[in-house]
Design an enzyme around this catalytic site. Structure first.
Site, mmCIF file in Angstrom:
data_model
loop_
_atom_site.group_PDB
_atom_site.id
_atom_site.type_symbol
_atom_site.label_atom_id
_atom_site.label_comp_id
_atom_site.label_asym_id
_atom_site.label_seq_id
_atom_site.Cartn_x
_atom_site.Cartn_y
_atom_site.Cartn_z
ATOM 1 N N ARG A 235 0.846 -1.194 0.000
ATOM 2 C CA ARG A 235 0.000 0.000 0.000
ATOM 3 C C ARG A 235 0.882 1.244 0.000
ATOM 4 O O ARG A 235 1.937 1.288 0.648
ATOM 5 C CB ARG A 235 -0.893 0.029 1.243
ATOM 6 N N HIS A 283 -0.615 0.245 -9.818
ATOM 7 C CA HIS A 283 -1.304 -0.671 -8.893
ATOM 8 C C HIS A 283 -1.802 -1.913 -9.644
ATOM 9 O O HIS A 283 -3.008 -2.184 -9.715
ATOM 10 C CB HIS A 283 -2.478 0.029 -8.185
HETATM 11 P P1 NAP Z 1 -1.874 -11.584 4.953
HETATM 12 O O1 NAP Z 1 -2.018 -12.992 4.491
HETATM 13 O O2 NAP Z 1 -2.841 -11.058 5.952
HETATM 14 O O3 NAP Z 1 -0.387 -11.450 5.539
HETATM 15 C C1 NAP Z 1 0.023 -10.361 6.275
HETATM 16 C C2 NAP Z 1 1.445 -10.632 6.797
HETATM 17 O O4 NAP Z 1 1.949 -9.432 7.362
HETATM 18 C C3 NAP Z 1 1.488 -11.686 7.890
HETATM 19 O O5 NAP Z 1 2.664 -12.426 7.764
HETATM 20 C C4 NAP Z 1 1.534 -10.841 9.157
HETATM 21 O O6 NAP Z 1 2.201 -11.467 10.214
HETATM 22 C C5 NAP Z 1 2.386 -9.686 8.692
HETATM 23 N N1 NAP Z 1 2.186 -8.497 9.518
HETATM 24 C C6 NAP Z 1 1.049 -7.800 9.718
HETATM 25 N N2 NAP Z 1 1.277 -6.730 10.524
HETATM 26 C C7 NAP Z 1 2.584 -6.779 10.834
HETATM 27 C C8 NAP Z 1 3.433 -5.954 11.620
HETATM 28 N N3 NAP Z 1 2.964 -4.878 12.268
HETATM 29 N N4 NAP Z 1 4.732 -6.312 11.721
HETATM 30 C C9 NAP Z 1 5.213 -7.390 11.110
HETATM 31 N N5 NAP Z 1 4.462 -8.217 10.317
HETATM 32 C C10 NAP Z 1 3.175 -7.902 10.197
HETATM 33 O O7 NAP Z 1 -1.883 -10.573 3.737
HETATM 34 P P2 NAP Z 1 -1.583 -10.874 2.182
HETATM 35 O O8 NAP Z 1 -2.725 -11.560 1.557
HETATM 36 O O9 NAP Z 1 -0.245 -11.504 2.088
HETATM 37 O O10 NAP Z 1 -1.563 -9.377 1.587
HETATM 38 C C11 NAP Z 1 -0.665 -8.395 2.042
HETATM 39 C C12 NAP Z 1 -1.031 -7.036 1.471
HETATM 40 O O11 NAP Z 1 -0.711 -6.971 0.096
HETATM 41 C C13 NAP Z 1 -2.530 -6.700 1.486
HETATM 42 O O12 NAP Z 1 -2.948 -6.259 2.756
HETATM 43 C C14 NAP Z 1 -2.633 -5.624 0.441
HETATM 44 O O13 NAP Z 1 -2.467 -4.347 1.026
HETATM 45 C C15 NAP Z 1 -1.445 -5.898 -0.484
HETATM 46 N N6 NAP Z 1 -1.877 -6.281 -1.837
HETATM 47 C C16 NAP Z 1 -1.415 -5.538 -2.885
HETATM 48 C C17 NAP Z 1 -1.766 -5.902 -4.180
HETATM 49 C C18 NAP Z 1 -1.259 -5.135 -5.358
HETATM 50 O O14 NAP Z 1 -1.696 -5.386 -6.473
HETATM 51 N N7 NAP Z 1 -0.334 -4.232 -5.178
HETATM 52 C C19 NAP Z 1 -2.596 -7.019 -4.392
HETATM 53 C C20 NAP Z 1 -3.028 -7.725 -3.305
HETATM 54 C C21 NAP Z 1 -2.667 -7.358 -2.020
HETATM 55 P P3 NAP Z 1 1.403 -12.367 11.281
HETATM 56 O O15 NAP Z 1 0.516 -13.273 10.518
HETATM 57 O O16 NAP Z 1 2.505 -13.052 11.991
HETATM 58 O O17 NAP Z 1 0.631 -11.399 12.121
HETATM 59 C C1 GLV Z 2 -5.142 -5.038 -4.201
HETATM 60 O O1 GLV Z 2 -4.392 -4.161 -3.918
HETATM 61 C C2 GLV Z 2 -5.824 -5.847 -3.225
HETATM 62 O O2 GLV Z 2 -5.730 -5.547 -2.028
HETATM 63 O O3 GLV Z 2 -6.500 -6.820 -3.630
#
Ligand code: NAP
Ligand code: GLV
Length: 320
Positions: A235, A283
Site C-alpha cells: 500500500r 497498482h
Molecule cells: P496476509 O495474508 O494477511 O499477511 C500479512 C502478513 O503481514 C502476515 O505475515 C503478518 O504477520 C504480517 N504483519 C502484519 N502486521 C505486521 C506488523 N505490524 N509487523 C510485522 N508483520 C506484520 O496478507 P496478504 O494476503 O499476504 O496481503 C498483504 C497485502 O498486500 C494486502 O494487505 C494488500 O495491502 C497488499 N496487496 C497488494 C496488491 C497489489 O496489487 N499491489 C494485491 C493484493 C494485495 P502475522 O501473521 O505473523 O501477524
Molecule cells: C489489491 O491491492 C488488493 O488488495 O486486492
C-alpha cells in the site's frame, strides 16, 4: 435473500471499471447460479432487508449502511484497509478478504520480475539502450543478493519461497515466528533493524494497519544498507513519499519499484513519474481474477449458510 454487488472496481469509477464489474457479475452468476442479485443500491427497506451478503470492491464509504439482515461482507480485494477506514461499516458483521490463487501467482511474478531486474541491473541496461550504450555490467550471483520480504502471509510467504527457489538469500519478517523452507524468518524490531541493514532489496507485502502506516519513514529508510533497493507492492501509505524521495536523491535508496501510492492514480507531475531511480507501476502487481475468485466467494457463501468457519475472515481489531 439476495447477494449485493457493490463498489468501485479497480478503485475507479469509469467505463473500464463498469466493464470489469459486468465481468464480475457474470463470473459470480456462473459460480452461484441459483442466487438473487442486487447490483444497484436497494430502493426501499424491503429490498434492503433482503440483502444477506455484500460482495464489495473498494465501495464508497457508507455503502453498507441500512442492511439489517447482512450476514457477511466479502471483499474481492486482499487488502481491507480502505473498508476498515469506513466508520459506518456494520460492526458486528463478519468481514472476509480475498485470497485468490490467480492473484497469488501474479504477485509472485511481479516480485520475481522486480527483484531480478534490480539484482541483474536490467533497469540500468534499459537506460543504456536508450542512450545507445553497449556496456555489460558486472555479474552478481543470486546467492550474494539478500532479499528481505516484509509480511509472510498469503502473498509475502509465497514471494519469499519463490525468491529462495531462484537462489536468492531470503529473509522474511512477520509479527509471529513463521517457518518457511529456504527462508530465514525473523520477528521483532531488533531483527528487523539487522535485516534492513543487510538486505540488497526489501520487498514490502505488509497489510496497511495502524502499526504499519508510514513504515518507510526517514528513520527506517536510513536503517537500510546504503544504495539498497525497495519494492513496494502493498500500500502507498506504507511509505512517507517525501522521505523516500529524499533517500533516493542522496543515494541512500538506490532504486524503488513502486506499485502503490498515497494517491492513486499517481498525480500528473508527481516526482516519482520522472525520477530516474523510480519504476512506477499502476497498482497492477496482482489483480483479483474474477474467474478464480468467484469460486472463493461461492465457498464462503456455502460456509456461511452451513455455519462453518469462514475462509479468510479479517480480525478487525488487528486490521487484517
Ligand atoms: P496476509 O495474508 O494477511 O499477511 C500479512 C502478513 O503481514 C502476515 O505475515 C503478518 O504477520 C504480517 N504483519 C502484519 N502486521 C505486521 C506488523 N505490524 N509487523 C510485522 N508483520 C506484520 O496478507 P496478504 O494476503 O499476504 O496481503 C498483504 C497485502 O498486500 C494486502 O494487505 C494488500 O495491502 C497488499 N496487496 C497488494 C496488491 C497489489 O496489487 N499491489 C494485491 C493484493 C494485495 P502475522 O501473521 O505473523 O501477524
Ligand atoms: C489489491 O491491492 C488488493 O488488495 O486486492
Amino acid at each position: 435473500m439476495s447477494l449485493y454487488l457493490v463498489g468501485h472496481w479497480s478503485g475507479r469509477n469509469d467505463a473500464a471499471a463498469q466493464d470489469e464489474r459486468a465481468g464480475w457479475l457474470s463470473a459470480l452468476q456462473e459460480a452461484l447460479p441459483h442466487e438473487e442479485w442486487l447490483t444497484q443500491p436497494p430502493t426501499d427497506a424491503a429490498q434492503a432487508a433482503q440483502v444477506e451478503v455484500a460482495i464489495v470492491a473498494n465501495p464508497p464509504a457508507g455503502s453498507l449502511q441500512g442492511l439489517p439482515n447482512l450476514k457477511l461482507i466479502q471483499s474481492v480485494w486482499a487488502g481491507v484497509d480502505k473498508l476498515l477506514s469506513d466508520t459506518t461499516l456494520p460492526a458486528g458483521v463478519p468481514l472476509a478478504r480475498m485470497v485468490d490463487p490467480a492473484m497469488n501467482e501474479a504477485m509472485v511474478h511481479t516480485a520475481l520480475w522486480a527483484v531480478l531486474s534490480l539484482h541483474r541491473r536490467f533497469f540500468e541496461l534499459a537506460v543504456q539502450q536508450r542512450e545507445a550504450q553497449w556496456q555489460p555490467l558486472k555479474y552478481r550471483r543470486a546467492a550474494e543478493w539478500r532479499v528481505l520480504v516484509l509480511g509472510l502471509g498469503e502473498l509475502g510467504g509465497r514471494v519469499a519461497r519463490a525468491l529462495a527457489a531462484q537462489g536468492y538469500a531470503v529473509s522474511g519478517w512477520a509479527t509471529r515466528p513463521v517457518s518457511l523452507s529456504g527462508v530465514a524468518c525473523v520477528h521483532g524490531e531488533d531483527a528487523l533493524a539487522w535485516e534492513l541493514a543487510s538486505a540488497n532489496t526489501v520487498v514490502n507485502l505488509l497489510p496497511l494497519t495502524l502499526s504499519t502506516r508510514d513504515f518507510f519513514d526517514a528513520r527506517r529508510l536510513g536503517q537500510m544498507k546504503k544504495g539498497a533497493t525497495l519494492v513496494n507492492l502493498a500500500r502507498g501509505a506504507h511509505v512517507v513519499e517525501d522521505d523516500l524521495l529524499a533517500a533516493l536523491d542522496v543515494g541512500q535508496v538506490g532504486h524503488a519499484v513502486l506499485d502503490v501510492f498515497q494517491q492513486e492514480p499517481l498525480p500528473t507531475g508527481h516526482r516519482f513519474w520522472s525520477h530516474p531511480q523510480v519504476t512506477v507501476l499502476p497498482h497492477t502487481a496482482a489483480q483479483t481474477d474474477a474467474r478464480t475468485a468467484a469460486a472463493v466467494v461461492a465457498a464462503n457463501l456455502l460456509a456461511l449458510r452451513a455455519g462453518r468457519p469462514l475462509l479468510h475472515e479479517v480480525q478487525r481489531q488487528r486490521g487484517y
